[in-house]
Scaffold this motif. Structure first.
Motif, short mmCIF file in Angstrom:
data_model
loop_
_atom_site.label_atom_id
_atom_site.label_comp_id
_atom_site.label_asym_id
_atom_site.label_seq_id
_atom_site.Cartn_x
_atom_site.Cartn_y
_atom_site.Cartn_z
N ASN A 14 40.52 35.41 43.17
CA ASN A 14 40.19 34.36 42.22
C ASN A 14 41.11 34.52 41.00
OD1 ASN A 14 39.08 32.57 40.40
ND2 ASN A 14 36.96 33.18 40.80
N PRO A 15 42.17 33.74 40.89
CA PRO A 15 43.12 33.89 39.78
C PRO A 15 42.49 33.64 38.40
CG PRO A 15 44.06 32.50 41.49
CD PRO A 15 42.64 32.75 41.86
N ALA A 16 41.48 32.77 38.35
CA ALA A 16 40.83 32.49 37.06
C ALA A 16 40.09 33.73 36.55
CB ALA A 16 39.87 31.32 37.19
N MET A 17 39.43 34.46 37.47
CA MET A 17 38.74 35.68 37.06
C MET A 17 39.74 36.78 36.72
SD MET A 17 35.59 35.08 36.86
CE MET A 17 34.76 36.64 36.84
N ALA A 18 40.87 36.80 37.40
CA ALA A 18 41.90 37.78 37.08
C ALA A 18 42.44 37.53 35.67
CB ALA A 18 43.02 37.73 38.09
N GLU A 19 42.62 36.28 35.31
CA GLU A 19 43.09 35.95 33.96
C GLU A 19 42.03 36.34 32.92
OE1 GLU A 19 45.46 34.76 30.89
OE2 GLU A 19 46.00 35.08 32.98
N LEU A 20 40.76 36.13 33.26
CA LEU A 20 39.68 36.53 32.35
C LEU A 20 39.68 38.05 32.16
CD1 LEU A 20 37.43 35.07 30.79
CD2 LEU A 20 35.91 35.64 32.68
N GLY A 21 39.91 38.79 33.24
CA GLY A 21 39.99 40.25 33.15
C GLY A 21 41.18 40.69 32.31
N ARG A 22 42.29 39.99 32.45
CA ARG A 22 43.48 40.30 31.65
C ARG A 22 43.21 40.07 30.17
NH1 ARG A 22 47.70 37.52 29.69
NH2 ARG A 22 49.69 38.59 29.54
N MET A 36 35.70 40.60 23.22
CA MET A 36 35.20 41.33 24.38
C MET A 36 33.79 40.86 24.74
SD MET A 36 36.59 45.16 23.53
CE MET A 36 35.59 45.93 24.78
N ARG A 37 32.96 40.68 23.74
CA ARG A 37 31.59 40.21 24.00
C ARG A 37 31.59 38.79 24.55
NH1 ARG A 37 30.15 42.77 18.67
NH2 ARG A 37 29.38 44.82 19.25
N ARG A 38 32.45 37.93 23.99
CA ARG A 38 32.52 36.55 24.46
C ARG A 38 32.96 36.51 25.92
NH1 ARG A 38 36.63 33.39 25.39
NH2 ARG A 38 38.09 34.66 24.21
N ILE A 39 33.97 37.29 26.26
CA ILE A 39 34.46 37.33 27.64
C ILE A 39 33.41 37.94 28.56
CG2 ILE A 39 36.21 38.34 29.16
CD1 ILE A 39 38.18 38.03 26.82
N GLY A 40 32.70 38.95 28.08
CA GLY A 40 31.63 39.55 28.88
C GLY A 40 30.53 38.55 29.20
N ALA A 45 28.20 34.82 33.26
CA ALA A 45 27.79 33.46 33.62
C ALA A 45 28.53 32.92 34.83
CB ALA A 45 27.99 32.52 32.43
N THR A 46 29.76 33.39 35.08
CA THR A 46 30.58 32.77 36.13
C THR A 46 30.79 33.64 37.35
OG1 THR A 46 32.60 33.51 35.04
CG2 THR A 46 31.82 31.29 34.52
N ALA A 47 30.69 34.95 37.24
CA ALA A 47 30.95 35.83 38.39
C ALA A 47 29.77 35.77 39.36
CB ALA A 47 31.18 37.26 37.93
N SER A 55 38.52 40.58 41.36
CA SER A 55 39.60 39.86 40.68
C SER A 55 39.62 40.17 39.20
CB SER A 55 39.45 38.35 40.90
OG SER A 55 39.57 38.04 42.26
N PHE A 56 38.43 40.22 38.58
CA PHE A 56 38.33 40.56 37.16
C PHE A 56 38.90 41.95 36.91
CE2 PHE A 56 36.05 42.11 33.41
CZ PHE A 56 36.20 41.05 32.54
N GLN A 57 38.52 42.90 37.75
CA GLN A 57 39.01 44.27 37.61
C GLN A 57 40.52 44.34 37.87
OE1 GLN A 57 37.07 47.07 40.17
NE2 GLN A 57 37.79 48.82 38.99
N HIS A 58 41.01 43.56 38.81
CA HIS A 58 42.45 43.52 39.10
C HIS A 58 43.22 43.04 37.87
CE1 HIS A 58 46.21 41.76 40.68
NE2 HIS A 58 46.19 42.82 41.46
#
Length: 109
Positions: A14-22, A36-40, A45-47, A55-58
């Motif tokens: 999931n490239p969108a989750m990878a970008e969120l992780g980045r 960090m809290r906002r992204i968390g 909400a989305t994972a 993907s987020f971890q990647h």
């Protein structure tokens, strides 16, 4: 032949989750707790699947693999003082006196 062939596909599911992780890793590196809290919250909400989590971890790992800039190392090296100069006083808690080096330690019975 392909007997010893390894498919090394490092692209996230999931490239969108990878970008969120980045973005999360960037905020962590810059110590931006608000982001960090906002992204968390956005991640919670989305994972929905393990693939999203992977993907987020990647995304985090790919950003963490980038070495920090050498400007930070130069700044920390400039902050070190030559051996002849006195060191700045350490941070002390208010209302607490520093220990007296001339006073012997008290022994507890």
């Amino acid at each position: 032949m392909g007997l010893f062939r390894r498919d090394n596909n490092d692209s996230p599911a999931n490239p969108a989750m990878a970008e969120l992780g980045r973005e999360f890793a960037i905020a962590r590196r810059h110590r931006d707790r608000k982001t960090m809290r906002r992204i968390g919250r956005q991640y919670d909400a989305t994972a929905t699947t393990d693939a999203d989590a992977a993907s987020f971890q990647h995304g985090q790992q790919t950003y963490d693999a980038i070495p920090r800039s050498s400007a930070r190392a130069a700044t920390s090296a400039a902050a070190e003082q030559p051996p002849g100069r006195p060191q700045p006083p350490s941070i002390r808690r208010p209302g607490v006196a520093p220990p007296d080096p001339n006073r012997p330690e008290r022994e507890t019975p």
